[in-house]
Write an enzyme that holds these catalytic residues in place. Sequence first.
Site, mmCIF file in Angstrom:
data_model
loop_
_atom_site.group_PDB
_atom_site.id
_atom_site.type_symbol
_atom_site.label_atom_id
_atom_site.label_comp_id
_atom_site.label_asym_id
_atom_site.label_seq_id
_atom_site.Cartn_x
_atom_site.Cartn_y
_atom_site.Cartn_z
ATOM 1 N N SER A 42 0.854 -1.175 0.000
ATOM 2 C CA SER A 42 0.000 0.000 0.000
ATOM 3 C C SER A 42 0.899 1.236 0.000
ATOM 4 O O SER A 42 2.112 1.132 0.222
ATOM 5 C CB SER A 42 -0.904 0.011 1.230
ATOM 6 N N ASP B 184 -5.872 -7.278 -0.751
ATOM 7 C CA ASP B 184 -5.853 -8.721 -1.010
ATOM 8 C C ASP B 184 -6.646 -9.046 -2.272
ATOM 9 O O ASP B 184 -6.217 -9.839 -3.111
ATOM 10 C CB ASP B 184 -6.427 -9.481 0.180
#
Length: 381
Positions: A190, A243
């Site tokens: 991220s 995910d």
Amino acid sequence: MVRHQKDPQNSIHSVLIVGNYCHDVLLQNGTVLAESLGGAASFISKVLNGLSISCNLVSKVGRDFKYETSYAPIVITSSKTTVFHAYFDDSISDPNGHQDRVLKRVSACEPIRPSDLPDGLFDYGMAVGVGGEILPETLEKMLEICNVVFVDIQSIIRVFDSVDGTVKLVPLKDSGFYHLLPKVGFLKASSEEASFMDVEDVRKLCCVVVTTGKEGCEVNWRDGKVKILPFSATQVDPTGAGDSFLGGFVTGLFQGLAVPDAALLGNFFGSITVAQIGLPKFDSRVLQRVKDEVQRRKISCCERRDDVLKFIKPAGHEQFYASLCAAKLVSDCNIRVPQWDVQSSPAKTGEQDILPQYSDQPKLLLNPVYEEPIKTVQGKP
């Protein structure tokens, strides 16, 4: 990047997912809002199953594990299932004024060891631990048996406060995994996690994919970088978005798409996930449209017939994006809007008797399934 030649005598399986299932508990201002199946492996396998990609999954849980899953985990009778608390609090916000979360690991199942991995070879391997269960030696074994390995950086840089289990991050160079990066195919992070590494240095070792939420993602490789457009979404729960992105991304590459097209597919599934509580529910019509669009894309690109990944946006990339946007509209129309959001005040006494349902897996509870008390630091969750 390819380590194993395809040989009829040496069967190569499709995808190997390695990471523990867990129990996710969402809390707001001290009130339990929802509890659901968690763990990166659960979100990724959900995407792969929806797109008809076969996979093997290695996960460990304790005897207290509460869910039925498509892939049976290894049950460790002497250990408890990994539990995470995600705190959404009115006092927590990012610089843009959006509510954020504080994540804490309440309990942890034992790590996944090299001996837990299945025999055989795999096209793709995914190291996607959430609670510190991926060991350096386990990743090393994955690198031996998988042609291309994807690593979610949370698997290797997360550490946990010894007092209350608050998730913290350490620099990638201090993680104990840095020496393995030249053998890794893709490292996903991220934007927050990316600040714990030097992307310019790491992209010389492996491809670095940085997800940036509403801004999409950026793919960085040795010779360049490319930004990939996002899909609009109303965020309800950020859990599992990265995910699901990784699940879509790997599916695209497995189907033979160029890296930018595969990243678009990742952004697509990430945007659907953030709009739902817990494990997402994918509309079957949307999944079929995505399968059809991916098939058309493969044909228009004449399918990749070698093992070299293409990082440059191929012709027709924008049209592929438009087709996925059209499929996204169908999904948006079918996502049930929750009756609460993480920015609203908790229900008053007497208002929790009727609890809405969001998808097949998440359950809203008055009392969570975990036994451990919620610990605090200086009186704050």
